[in-house]
Design a protein around this motif. Structure first.
Motif, PDB file in Angstrom:
ATOM      1  N   ARG A 166     -20.553 -25.880  -4.194  1.00 23.60           N
ATOM      2  CA  ARG A 166     -20.927 -24.946  -5.257  1.00 23.60           C
ATOM      3  C   ARG A 166     -20.243 -25.337  -6.577  1.00 23.60           C
ATOM      4  O   ARG A 166     -20.870 -25.339  -7.638  1.00 23.60           O
ATOM      5  N   ALA A 167     -18.957 -25.667  -6.512  1.00 16.50           N
ATOM      6  CA  ALA A 167     -18.219 -26.056  -7.714  1.00 16.50           C
ATOM      7  C   ALA A 167     -18.804 -27.328  -8.322  1.00 16.50           C
ATOM      8  O   ALA A 167     -18.993 -27.414  -9.549  1.00 16.50           O
ATOM      9  N   ALA A 168     -19.086 -28.312  -7.478  1.00 17.10           N
ATOM     10  CA  ALA A 168     -19.668 -29.566  -7.980  1.00 17.10           C
ATOM     11  C   ALA A 168     -21.057 -29.321  -8.561  1.00 17.10           C
ATOM     12  O   ALA A 168     -21.413 -29.913  -9.596  1.00 17.10           O
ATOM     13  N   ALA A 169     -21.833 -28.440  -7.940  1.00 12.97           N
ATOM     14  CA  ALA A 169     -23.162 -28.107  -8.454  1.00 12.97           C
ATOM     15  C   ALA A 169     -23.053 -27.414  -9.819  1.00 12.97           C
ATOM     16  O   ALA A 169     -23.853 -27.686 -10.723  1.00 12.97           O
ATOM     17  N   LEU A 170     -22.081 -26.528  -9.963  1.00 11.19           N
ATOM     18  CA  LEU A 170     -21.855 -25.876 -11.260  1.00 11.19           C
ATOM     19  C   LEU A 170     -21.572 -26.911 -12.344  1.00 11.19           C
ATOM     20  O   LEU A 170     -22.131 -26.842 -13.445  1.00 11.19           O
ATOM     21  N   LEU A 171     -20.699 -27.861 -12.022  1.00  9.22           N
ATOM     22  CA  LEU A 171     -20.342 -28.890 -12.995  1.00  9.22           C
ATOM     23  C   LEU A 171     -21.519 -29.796 -13.342  1.00  9.22           C
ATOM     24  O   LEU A 171     -21.584 -30.334 -14.457  1.00  9.22           O
ATOM     25  N   ALA A 172     -22.444 -29.945 -12.407  1.00 11.28           N
ATOM     26  CA  ALA A 172     -23.613 -30.806 -12.628  1.00 11.28           C
ATOM     27  C   ALA A 172     -24.808 -30.022 -13.179  1.00 11.28           C
ATOM     28  O   ALA A 172     -25.900 -30.580 -13.310  1.00 11.28           O
ATOM     29  N   ASN A 173     -24.606 -28.742 -13.474  1.00  6.34           N
ATOM     30  CA  ASN A 173     -25.701 -27.870 -13.927  1.00  6.34           C
ATOM     31  C   ASN A 173     -26.861 -27.828 -12.948  1.00  6.34           C
ATOM     32  O   ASN A 173     -28.021 -27.722 -13.340  1.00  6.34           O
ATOM     33  N   HIS A 174     -26.547 -27.915 -11.686  1.00  3.66           N
ATOM     34  CA  HIS A 174     -27.545 -27.812 -10.615  1.00  3.66           C
ATOM     35  C   HIS A 174     -27.795 -26.326 -10.349  1.00  3.66           C
ATOM     36  O   HIS A 174     -26.868 -25.520 -10.422  1.00  3.66           O
ATOM     37  N   PRO A 175     -29.022 -25.940 -10.029  1.00  3.80           N
ATOM     38  CA  PRO A 175     -29.325 -24.506  -9.878  1.00  3.80           C
ATOM     39  C   PRO A 175     -28.830 -23.853  -8.581  1.00  3.80           C
ATOM     40  O   PRO A 175     -29.121 -22.682  -8.355  1.00  3.80           O
ATOM     41  N   TYR A 176     -28.056 -24.529  -7.754  1.00  9.50           N
ATOM     42  CA  TYR A 176     -27.582 -23.935  -6.502  1.00  9.50           C
ATOM     43  C   TYR A 176     -26.831 -22.625  -6.742  1.00  9.50           C
ATOM     44  O   TYR A 176     -27.044 -21.643  -6.056  1.00  9.50           O
ATOM     45  N   HIS A 177     -25.966 -22.611  -7.749  1.00 12.70           N
ATOM     46  CA  HIS A 177     -25.161 -21.413  -8.033  1.00 12.70           C
ATOM     47  C   HIS A 177     -25.917 -20.520  -8.995  1.00 12.70           C
ATOM     48  O   HIS A 177     -26.237 -20.915 -10.092  1.00 12.70           O
ATOM     49  N   ARG A 178     -26.213 -19.331  -8.560  1.00 13.40           N
ATOM     50  CA  ARG A 178     -26.928 -18.394  -9.409  1.00 13.40           C
ATOM     51  C   ARG A 178     -26.123 -17.131  -9.671  1.00 13.40           C
ATOM     52  O   ARG A 178     -26.654 -16.122 -10.044  1.00 13.40           O
ATOM     53  N   GLY A 179     -24.797 -17.202  -9.389  1.00 16.81           N
ATOM     54  CA  GLY A 179     -23.928 -16.041  -9.500  1.00 16.81           C
ATOM     55  C   GLY A 179     -23.814 -15.570 -10.882  1.00 16.81           C
ATOM     56  O   GLY A 179     -23.525 -14.538 -11.313  1.00 16.81           O
TER      57      GLY A 179
END
Length: 156
Positions: A143-156
């Motif tokens: 989730r943290a890596a996805a946030l840094l990559a602007n990946h849509p996994y984290h929608r919080g």
């Protein structure tokens, strides 16, 4: 940067191993994650739990990569949000060192582990089964890596 999850215990249930493997695969291009299982110390009737924890600590220290940033998972650590973990991950990457995340045994970490840790991270006030912690840590790193990559996994 590579990450190593060093965890006391072996023989994870299939659902934990499968879940961990899924997040390990998803993380592979952002943050290679290796699982190192440490043999638990001997416990039971007539056995010394302090000695078992100390033995585990020695094996964990031996498994640490040289000059890694060491983060001990511990209930007394800092409870980071997913966004704060992403900030920590960005900070660790900027240091240019590998990352070692440590999960202790039934009694927690040996004192020498807490002394060696650069940081302590708490997953919150709940007591979680140590095998489940592996899966939660892998998911939160993803989730943290996805946030840094602007990946849509984290929608919080």
């Amino acid at each position: 940067m590579k990450a190593r999850l060093i965890a006391v215990g072996d023989r994870a249930p299939a659902w934990v191993a499968d879940g961990f493997a899924e997040y390990q695969k998803r993380l592979s291009h952002w943050l290679p994650l290796e699982l190192v299982e440490i043999e638990p110390g001997l416990r039971g009737k007539g056995r010394d739990a302090v000695r078992a924890t100390s033995d585990e600590g020695a094996r964990v220290l031996a498994a640490l990569p040289k000059s890694a940033t060491v983060v001990a998972l511990d209930g007394r650590g800092k409870p980071w949000s997913s966004e704060q973990l992403a900030q920590r991950l960005e900070h660790w990457r900027a240091q240019g060192r590998d990352l070692a995340l440590l999960v202790g045994g039934p009694e927690g970490h040996a004192p020498q582990i807490i002394s060696r840790a650069d940081e302590q991270w708490s997953l919150g006030p709940l007591t979680l089964p140590h095998m489940l912690v592996r899966l939660v840590v892998a998911e939160q790193l993803y989730r943290a890596a996805a946030l840094l990559a602007n990946h849509p996994y984290h929608r919080g």
